[in-house]
Design a protein around this motif. Sequence first.
Motif, PDB file in Angstrom:
ATOM      1  N   ASN A 142      -7.441  10.172  -1.199  1.00  0.00           N
ATOM      2  CA  ASN A 142      -7.212   9.288  -0.049  1.00  0.00           C
ATOM      3  C   ASN A 142      -5.795   9.451   0.503  1.00  0.00           C
ATOM      4  O   ASN A 142      -5.597   9.536   1.720  1.00  0.00           O
ATOM      5  CB  ASN A 142      -7.508   7.829  -0.404  1.00  0.00           C
ATOM      6  N   VAL A 143      -4.797   9.511  -0.374  1.00  0.00           N
ATOM      7  CA  VAL A 143      -3.421   9.745   0.085  1.00  0.00           C
ATOM      8  C   VAL A 143      -3.300  11.135   0.703  1.00  0.00           C
ATOM      9  O   VAL A 143      -2.707  11.317   1.769  1.00  0.00           O
ATOM     10  CB  VAL A 143      -2.410   9.590  -1.072  1.00  0.00           C
ATOM     11  N   ALA A 144      -3.883  12.128   0.026  1.00  0.00           N
ATOM     12  CA  ALA A 144      -3.788  13.508   0.506  1.00  0.00           C
ATOM     13  C   ALA A 144      -4.470  13.699   1.856  1.00  0.00           C
ATOM     14  O   ALA A 144      -4.086  14.588   2.620  1.00  0.00           O
ATOM     15  CB  ALA A 144      -4.386  14.465  -0.521  1.00  0.00           C
ATOM     16  N   SER A 145      -5.470  12.886   2.158  1.00  0.00           N
ATOM     17  CA  SER A 145      -6.125  13.004   3.464  1.00  0.00           C
ATOM     18  C   SER A 145      -5.157  12.657   4.593  1.00  0.00           C
ATOM     19  O   SER A 145      -5.308  13.122   5.721  1.00  0.00           O
ATOM     20  CB  SER A 145      -7.354  12.078   3.530  1.00  0.00           C
ATOM     21  N   THR A 192      -1.443  12.759   4.003  1.00  0.00           N
ATOM     22  CA  THR A 192      -0.237  13.578   3.850  1.00  0.00           C
ATOM     23  C   THR A 192      -0.516  15.065   3.870  1.00  0.00           C
ATOM     24  O   THR A 192       0.348  15.867   4.237  1.00  0.00           O
ATOM     25  CB  THR A 192       0.470  13.247   2.525  1.00  0.00           C
ATOM     26  N   GLY A 193      -1.724  15.455   3.446  1.00  0.00           N
ATOM     27  CA  GLY A 193      -2.043  16.857   3.251  1.00  0.00           C
ATOM     28  C   GLY A 193      -1.763  17.277   1.820  1.00  0.00           C
ATOM     29  O   GLY A 193      -0.910  16.696   1.146  1.00  0.00           O
ATOM     30  N   GLY A 196       0.821  -1.201   0.000  1.00  0.00           N
ATOM     31  CA  GLY A 196       0.000   0.000   0.000  1.00  0.00           C
ATOM     32  C   GLY A 196       0.854   1.248   0.000  1.00  0.00           C
ATOM     33  O   GLY A 196       2.082   1.180   0.025  1.00  0.00           O
ATOM     34  N   PHE A 197       0.179   2.389  -0.014  1.00  0.00           N
ATOM     35  CA  PHE A 197       0.860   3.678   0.016  1.00  0.00           C
ATOM     36  C   PHE A 197       0.629   4.344   1.378  1.00  0.00           C
ATOM     37  O   PHE A 197       0.385   3.666   2.373  1.00  0.00           O
ATOM     38  CB  PHE A 197       0.349   4.560  -1.125  1.00  0.00           C
ATOM     39  N   GLU A 198       0.676   5.659   1.402  1.00  0.00           N
ATOM     40  CA  GLU A 198       0.483   6.398   2.647  1.00  0.00           C
ATOM     41  C   GLU A 198      -0.900   6.183   3.246  1.00  0.00           C
ATOM     42  O   GLU A 198      -1.109   6.466   4.429  1.00  0.00           O
ATOM     43  CB  GLU A 198       0.714   7.894   2.401  1.00  0.00           C
ATOM     44  N   THR A 199      -1.830   5.684   2.473  1.00  0.00           N
ATOM     45  CA  THR A 199      -3.179   5.434   2.988  1.00  0.00           C
ATOM     46  C   THR A 199      -3.219   4.258   3.954  1.00  0.00           C
ATOM     47  O   THR A 199      -3.936   4.293   4.951  1.00  0.00           O
ATOM     48  CB  THR A 199      -4.156   5.157   1.828  1.00  0.00           C
ATOM     49  N   ASN A 248      -3.154  14.515   8.093  1.00  0.00           N
ATOM     50  CA  ASN A 248      -3.401  13.860   9.378  1.00  0.00           C
ATOM     51  C   ASN A 248      -2.063  13.700  10.107  1.00  0.00           C
ATOM     52  O   ASN A 248      -1.298  12.775   9.837  1.00  0.00           O
ATOM     53  CB  ASN A 248      -4.058  12.493   9.137  1.00  0.00           C
ATOM     54  N   LYS A 249      -1.791  14.605  11.026  1.00  0.00           N
ATOM     55  CA  LYS A 249      -0.488  14.625  11.689  1.00  0.00           C
ATOM     56  C   LYS A 249      -0.234  13.372  12.518  1.00  0.00           C
ATOM     57  O   LYS A 249       0.904  12.897  12.616  1.00  0.00           O
ATOM     58  CB  LYS A 249      -0.377  15.878  12.550  1.00  0.00           C
ATOM     59  N   LYS A 250      -1.282  12.826  13.115  1.00  0.00           N
ATOM     60  CA  LYS A 250      -1.114  11.630  13.937  1.00  0.00           C
ATOM     61  C   LYS A 250      -0.718  10.441  13.066  1.00  0.00           C
ATOM     62  O   LYS A 250       0.183   9.663  13.422  1.00  0.00           O
ATOM     63  CB  LYS A 250      -2.394  11.324  14.707  1.00  0.00           C
ATOM     64  N   ALA A 251      -1.386  10.289  11.920  1.00  0.00           N
ATOM     65  CA  ALA A 251      -1.074   9.186  11.012  1.00  0.00           C
ATOM     66  C   ALA A 251       0.351   9.314  10.474  1.00  0.00           C
ATOM     67  O   ALA A 251       1.094   8.330  10.373  1.00  0.00           O
ATOM     68  CB  ALA A 251      -2.070   9.151   9.860  1.00  0.00           C
TER      69      ALA A 251
END
Length: 342
Positions: free
Chosen positions: A178-181, A183-184, A123-126, A236-239
Amino acid sequence: MSTHPKEIAVKKNKIMEVCGTHTAAISKFGLRNFFDGVDMVSGPGCPVCVTPSNRIEQCVVLSRNRNIIIATFGDMLRVPSITSSFEKEKSSGADIRIIYSVYDCLKIASENQKKEVVFAGAGFETTAPAAAVLIKEAYKRKVKNFSVFSMFKSVFPALENIAKSKDLKIDGFLLPGNVASITGSDDFKFLKKPCVVSGFLENEIISAVNILERLIKDKKNKIANAYGYAVSPGGNKKAKKFISEVFDLGDDYWRGLGVIKKSGFKINSKYENFDADKKFCIKPVSFRKDACLCGKIMKGIITPDKCPGFAKKCVPENPLGPCMVSSEGICAAYYKYGESEK
């Protein structure tokens, strides 16, 4: 003066949808041929698809150890390795279990303490944050019979590779919401191309592409966020913290793109007891040339219908490559929705 269409050269904006979920949605809604003056091409946004066959082969070999239980999500089951697949090994007696949550792994480990449980994750950052939380929880509980075979990758180095490619000449990117959610949206600024973060509904994609066309026309290399209800500039800073606590970035091989520096999420030294590669001293496996043209398809060089095997030797029941297996794979989307190039 003749105005026959064949005599008019119309330059189309080449827009790459990065995410495999976008690819599936665009095919489902029939949007690939919807926009005038736009050439929609698919990128390496399907994590299963970009995982090279030799990595899957390593995990397949691991599954043949009858003291090991392989836990994985369903989209990995039928992906061809070099000699086999999880599905074929399962039919031959390997203990391979489909999970629906990463926490299923710890439950399986608790119920089978005389066996080793290996989570085969891609998977990726998601999905990397969930894997990181899983590893941290296993560490906290001092679980001894669990490890992760990490095939997780960061999408950013791959996009940088594509954005700089002189052969592909991408005019703009439809970025994965989904990734941007995680990483920002700000983390994509390095692309220095017109980009729009988009959701996955039909109207969201249409709106995002229209915005992207305007950015390209106005030559504005900026990130527009059309998915504001789910994506913030900082993410999402926590993720992101979970990822940085458990993983280091190392060089990794991508199907179709080759080795990309600092693109693979590698389990760091603190949690190395949960790294299946180290725990089982997994040996390297040589690369093998793909039986299909997955690599070119994922780079947007050709469409699936230009692959000689598409819908002939390569079908969902007998896939030659991962692009025909995964629900996010472009070949699977083309096959399911009967797409062909304009």
